[in-house]
Design a protein around this motif. Sequence first.
Motif, PDB file in Angstrom:
ATOM      1  N   ILE A  99      37.141  16.236 -21.287  1.00  0.00           N
ATOM      2  CA  ILE A  99      37.523  14.840 -21.003  1.00  0.00           C
ATOM      3  C   ILE A  99      38.334  14.312 -22.185  1.00  0.00           C
ATOM      4  CG2 ILE A  99      36.700  12.577 -20.260  1.00  0.00           C
ATOM      5  CD1 ILE A  99      33.960  13.853 -19.630  1.00  0.00           C
ATOM      6  N   GLY A 100      39.607  14.062 -21.958  1.00  0.00           N
ATOM      7  CA  GLY A 100      40.489  13.576 -23.025  1.00  0.00           C
ATOM      8  C   GLY A 100      40.536  12.059 -22.999  1.00  0.00           C
ATOM      9  N   VAL A 101      39.759  11.438 -23.874  1.00  0.00           N
ATOM     10  CA  VAL A 101      39.771   9.972 -23.921  1.00  0.00           C
ATOM     11  C   VAL A 101      40.588   9.487 -25.118  1.00  0.00           C
ATOM     12  CG1 VAL A 101      38.313   7.922 -23.635  1.00  0.00           C
ATOM     13  CG2 VAL A 101      37.372  10.150 -23.070  1.00  0.00           C
ATOM     14  N   ALA A 102      40.858  10.393 -26.060  1.00  0.00           N
ATOM     15  CA  ALA A 102      41.549   9.988 -27.289  1.00  0.00           C
ATOM     16  C   ALA A 102      42.936   9.424 -26.994  1.00  0.00           C
ATOM     17  CB  ALA A 102      41.679  11.192 -28.214  1.00  0.00           C
ATOM     18  N   ALA A 103      43.315   8.459 -27.817  1.00  0.00           N
ATOM     19  CA  ALA A 103      44.690   7.938 -27.781  1.00  0.00           C
ATOM     20  C   ALA A 103      45.473   8.746 -28.811  1.00  0.00           C
ATOM     21  CB  ALA A 103      44.688   6.460 -28.138  1.00  0.00           C
ATOM     22  N   VAL A 104      45.982   9.866 -28.347  1.00  0.00           N
ATOM     23  CA  VAL A 104      46.658  10.806 -29.254  1.00  0.00           C
ATOM     24  C   VAL A 104      48.083  10.305 -29.508  1.00  0.00           C
ATOM     25  CG1 VAL A 104      47.286  13.231 -29.603  1.00  0.00           C
ATOM     26  CG2 VAL A 104      45.353  12.650 -28.115  1.00  0.00           C
ATOM     27  N   ALA A 105      48.498  10.314 -30.779  1.00  0.00           N
ATOM     28  CA  ALA A 105      49.874   9.888 -31.089  1.00  0.00           C
ATOM     29  C   ALA A 105      50.843  10.903 -30.469  1.00  0.00           C
ATOM     30  CB  ALA A 105      50.074   9.828 -32.594  1.00  0.00           C
ATOM     31  N   ASP A 106      51.851  10.397 -29.808  1.00  0.00           N
ATOM     32  CA  ASP A 106      52.805  11.301 -29.172  1.00  0.00           C
ATOM     33  C   ASP A 106      53.656  12.037 -30.206  1.00  0.00           C
ATOM     34  OD1 ASP A 106      52.080  10.772 -26.552  1.00  0.00           O
ATOM     35  OD2 ASP A 106      53.230   8.902 -26.538  1.00  0.00           O
ATOM     36  N   TYR A 107      53.874  11.372 -31.363  1.00  0.00           N
ATOM     37  CA  TYR A 107      54.751  11.960 -32.383  1.00  0.00           C
ATOM     38  C   TYR A 107      54.068  11.978 -33.741  1.00  0.00           C
ATOM     39  CZ  TYR A 107      57.964  10.616 -28.709  1.00  0.00           C
ATOM     40  OH  TYR A 107      58.559  10.458 -27.501  1.00  0.00           O
ATOM     41  N   ASN A 148      54.124  15.778 -30.803  1.00  0.00           N
ATOM     42  CA  ASN A 148      52.818  16.438 -30.927  1.00  0.00           C
ATOM     43  C   ASN A 148      52.528  17.250 -29.671  1.00  0.00           C
ATOM     44  OD1 ASN A 148      51.695  15.823 -33.456  1.00  0.00           O
ATOM     45  ND2 ASN A 148      51.219  13.723 -32.794  1.00  0.00           N
ATOM     46  N   PRO A 149      51.659  18.243 -29.784  1.00  0.00           N
ATOM     47  CA  PRO A 149      51.268  18.964 -28.570  1.00  0.00           C
ATOM     48  C   PRO A 149      50.492  18.032 -27.642  1.00  0.00           C
ATOM     49  CG  PRO A 149      49.963  19.704 -30.467  1.00  0.00           C
ATOM     50  CD  PRO A 149      50.996  18.754 -30.990  1.00  0.00           C
ATOM     51  N   ASP A 150      50.637  18.231 -26.345  1.00  0.00           N
ATOM     52  CA  ASP A 150      49.845  17.466 -25.379  1.00  0.00           C
ATOM     53  C   ASP A 150      48.561  18.260 -25.153  1.00  0.00           C
ATOM     54  OD1 ASP A 150      48.650  16.432 -23.024  1.00  0.00           O
ATOM     55  OD2 ASP A 150      50.562  15.491 -22.501  1.00  0.00           O
ATOM     56  N   ILE A 151      47.512  17.818 -25.791  1.00  0.00           N
ATOM     57  CA  ILE A 151      46.252  18.585 -25.800  1.00  0.00           C
ATOM     58  C   ILE A 151      45.717  18.768 -24.377  1.00  0.00           C
ATOM     59  CG2 ILE A 151      43.891  18.668 -26.718  1.00  0.00           C
ATOM     60  CD1 ILE A 151      44.945  16.774 -28.999  1.00  0.00           C
ATOM     61  N   LEU A 152      45.684  17.662 -23.650  1.00  0.00           N
ATOM     62  CA  LEU A 152      45.124  17.699 -22.293  1.00  0.00           C
ATOM     63  C   LEU A 152      45.921  18.644 -21.391  1.00  0.00           C
ATOM     64  CD1 LEU A 152      43.157  16.592 -20.169  1.00  0.00           C
ATOM     65  CD2 LEU A 152      44.649  14.604 -19.933  1.00  0.00           C
ATOM     66  N   ALA A 153      47.257  18.513 -21.417  1.00  0.00           N
ATOM     67  CA  ALA A 153      48.088  19.365 -20.556  1.00  0.00           C
ATOM     68  C   ALA A 153      47.910  20.829 -20.929  1.00  0.00           C
ATOM     69  CB  ALA A 153      49.553  18.948 -20.684  1.00  0.00           C
ATOM     70  N   VAL A 192      39.667  16.057 -17.264  1.00  0.00           N
ATOM     71  CA  VAL A 192      39.724  14.629 -16.935  1.00  0.00           C
ATOM     72  C   VAL A 192      40.563  13.939 -18.000  1.00  0.00           C
ATOM     73  CG1 VAL A 192      38.350  12.549 -16.532  1.00  0.00           C
ATOM     74  CG2 VAL A 192      37.375  14.813 -16.013  1.00  0.00           C
ATOM     75  N   GLY A 193      41.508  13.103 -17.549  1.00  0.00           N
ATOM     76  CA  GLY A 193      42.347  12.375 -18.498  1.00  0.00           C
ATOM     77  C   GLY A 193      42.118  10.885 -18.406  1.00  0.00           C
ATOM     78  N   PHE A 194      42.636  10.176 -19.373  1.00  0.00           N
ATOM     79  CA  PHE A 194      42.618   8.721 -19.356  1.00  0.00           C
ATOM     80  C   PHE A 194      44.056   8.230 -19.406  1.00  0.00           C
ATOM     81  CE2 PHE A 194      38.600   6.384 -19.752  1.00  0.00           C
ATOM     82  CZ  PHE A 194      37.736   7.443 -19.577  1.00  0.00           C
ATOM     83  N   ALA A 195      44.306   7.127 -18.757  1.00  0.00           N
ATOM     84  CA  ALA A 195      45.640   6.537 -18.810  1.00  0.00           C
ATOM     85  C   ALA A 195      45.471   5.052 -19.102  1.00  0.00           C
ATOM     86  CB  ALA A 195      46.352   6.733 -17.484  1.00  0.00           C
ATOM     87  N   ARG A 252      49.661  14.225 -12.053  1.00  0.00           N
ATOM     88  CA  ARG A 252      50.450  15.341 -11.498  1.00  0.00           C
ATOM     89  C   ARG A 252      51.124  16.124 -12.615  1.00  0.00           C
ATOM     90  NH1 ARG A 252      51.140  11.677  -7.219  1.00  0.00           N
ATOM     91  NH2 ARG A 252      52.819  10.626  -8.303  1.00  0.00           N
ATOM     92  N   ARG A 253      51.693  15.388 -13.594  1.00  0.00           N
ATOM     93  CA  ARG A 253      52.429  16.050 -14.671  1.00  0.00           C
ATOM     94  C   ARG A 253      51.506  16.954 -15.482  1.00  0.00           C
ATOM     95  NH1 ARG A 253      53.252  13.097 -19.137  1.00  0.00           N
ATOM     96  NH2 ARG A 253      53.311  11.204 -17.879  1.00  0.00           N
ATOM     97  N   LYS A 254      50.314  16.470 -15.777  1.00  0.00           N
ATOM     98  CA  LYS A 254      49.385  17.252 -16.599  1.00  0.00           C
ATOM     99  C   LYS A 254      48.553  18.213 -15.750  1.00  0.00           C
ATOM    100  CE  LYS A 254      49.205  13.569 -20.034  1.00  0.00           C
ATOM    101  NZ  LYS A 254      49.038  13.539 -21.468  1.00  0.00           N
ATOM    102  N   LYS A 255      48.721  18.133 -14.434  1.00  0.00           N
ATOM    103  CA  LYS A 255      48.004  19.011 -13.477  1.00  0.00           C
ATOM    104  C   LYS A 255      46.491  18.950 -13.698  1.00  0.00           C
ATOM    105  CE  LYS A 255      51.729  22.283 -12.589  1.00  0.00           C
ATOM    106  NZ  LYS A 255      52.715  21.919 -13.621  1.00  0.00           N
TER     107      LYS A 255
END
Length: 396
Positions: free
Chosen positions: A271-279, A304-309, A321-324, A339-342
Motif C-alpha cells: 500500500i503506497g500512501v507516501a507522498a513521494v517527491a516526483d523529482y 525519481n523512480p515510481d515505487i508503486l508502478a 494499492v495506491g493513493f491519489a 490504469r497508468r500504474k496498473k
Amino acid sequence: MELQGKRIVLGVTGGIAAYKAAELVRLLGKQGADVQVAMTEGATHFVTTTTFQALSGKPVFTDQWDARMANAMAHIDLSRQADLILVAPASADFMARTAQGLADDLLATMVLARNCPLLIAPAMNRQMWENPATQRNVAQLVADGVQILGPASGEQACGEVGAGRMLEPAEILDAVIAFFTPKLLAGKQVLITAGPTFEAIDPVRGITNLSSGRMGYAVARAAQQAGALVTLVSGPVGFSAPQGVDRINVRSALDMHAAVMAQVARADIFIGVAAVADYRVANRAAHKLKKDAGGIPPIELIENPDILAEVAALENAPFCVGFAAESQNLEAYAQAKRRRKKIPLIAGNLIQDGFGGDDNRLVLFDDAGVHPLNPAPKSVLARQLIEHIANLTGKN
Ligand code: C5P
C-alpha cells in the motif's frame, strides 16, 4: 467510536500505575465502551473509588461481601455479560492468584467466573517481574489463553530502570481495539509507505511534499489490528510507529525505493500512501549554498523512480494499492493513475478534505467501480480500506 457498545470490566489492582487506569477509563469511554470498574483492596490505597466512579459513571465494585448489593451474585452476572475483562495495572500478586485460580477477592472471583477473554497489563518493580515465580505465573497465564500486554521497560516509580512499567493508557487502548478487530488479514505480510520524502538541495535545505503521514500510519495500524504483519517504510514524520508495526525510517525517494525493494519479495499486499517527491536534485551541493556566492543557484531536477508502478510491474507483484491526493477532478485523475500504474485499487481524496488533519474523505476506485466512503476520522477510513482490501484479496 471504535469500541461502541463493548462491555468491558476494568480490574484495577494495587500498584502506583493505578493512577494511569483513571485515564484509561476515560479513553475507553471516549471510544464508546461501557466500562465497569472493579478494584482490589490494594488498589484503593493508591486511587479512590470516587475517581473511577466519576469517570465511568457507575458505582465501583470493591468488596465481594458488600451487603448493599441486592443480589450477591450480581458481580458474577456482570463478569458473565462482559465482552472482555481487562486488568490494568495487574500486580504480581494478582497474576499469581489468577494463575492459581484463586477467588479470594471480588476481582479474582469475577476473573475466575468469566466466560470472556482476559487481557492483563502487568505493572511492577523490575525485580518482581524478573522473579522466576512471576515468570512462571506469566507462562501459566499465557498457557491458559490470557493475553499479556507489555510490560514496557523504562524508569520505574521506585527509581530503578528495567522491565515492569505498565504500558501507557493509549497503548492499552490500542491493544483493546486490536482485540475487537476481526482478523481479516491474519498472517498476511503488508508493506506500506507513508509520510513525505525529503530531497536534499544542500546539507540544510531540501524539497519535500506536505504530508503529515497520518493516513499512512492509520492504515498501518488498521492492518496490524486486522492481524497482518506490517512493515512501514516511513519518510520523516513527527510521531512514533503504531504498536506492533515494524518501521524503517527513510528520507529521500531513493532511500524509500531501496527499502521497499528490499522488503517487497515477502509482501502479500503493498500500500503506497507516501507522498513521494516526483523529482530529486541532480546537482546536490556537498556544502551549504551561500547567498553571497553570486547569483541565484540553479537547481537541476531529475525524475525519481515510481515505487508503486515498479512494484506493480514485478513478476510476483503483491496486491497493490495506491493513493491519489488531488486538488481537483478526483475521479478522472485517480482512475487515470490506476490504469497508468496498473494497480487494482486506488484510494483518492481531495487535498482540501484531509490534509494534515484527523479526518478525511476517501473514494475507492477498483475494477468494480467507484466506492465513496463517508467522511470520517482517518482511523475509521483506514479500517474500511483494510476491509475493502481483504474483500478483494480474499476473492483471488
Ligand atoms: O503519481 P502520483 O504521485 O500522483 O501517485 C500517487 C501514488 O503513487 C501514491 O500511492 C504514492 O505513494 C505512489 N508513488 C510512488 N512513487 C513515486 C510517486 C508516487 O510510489 N515516485
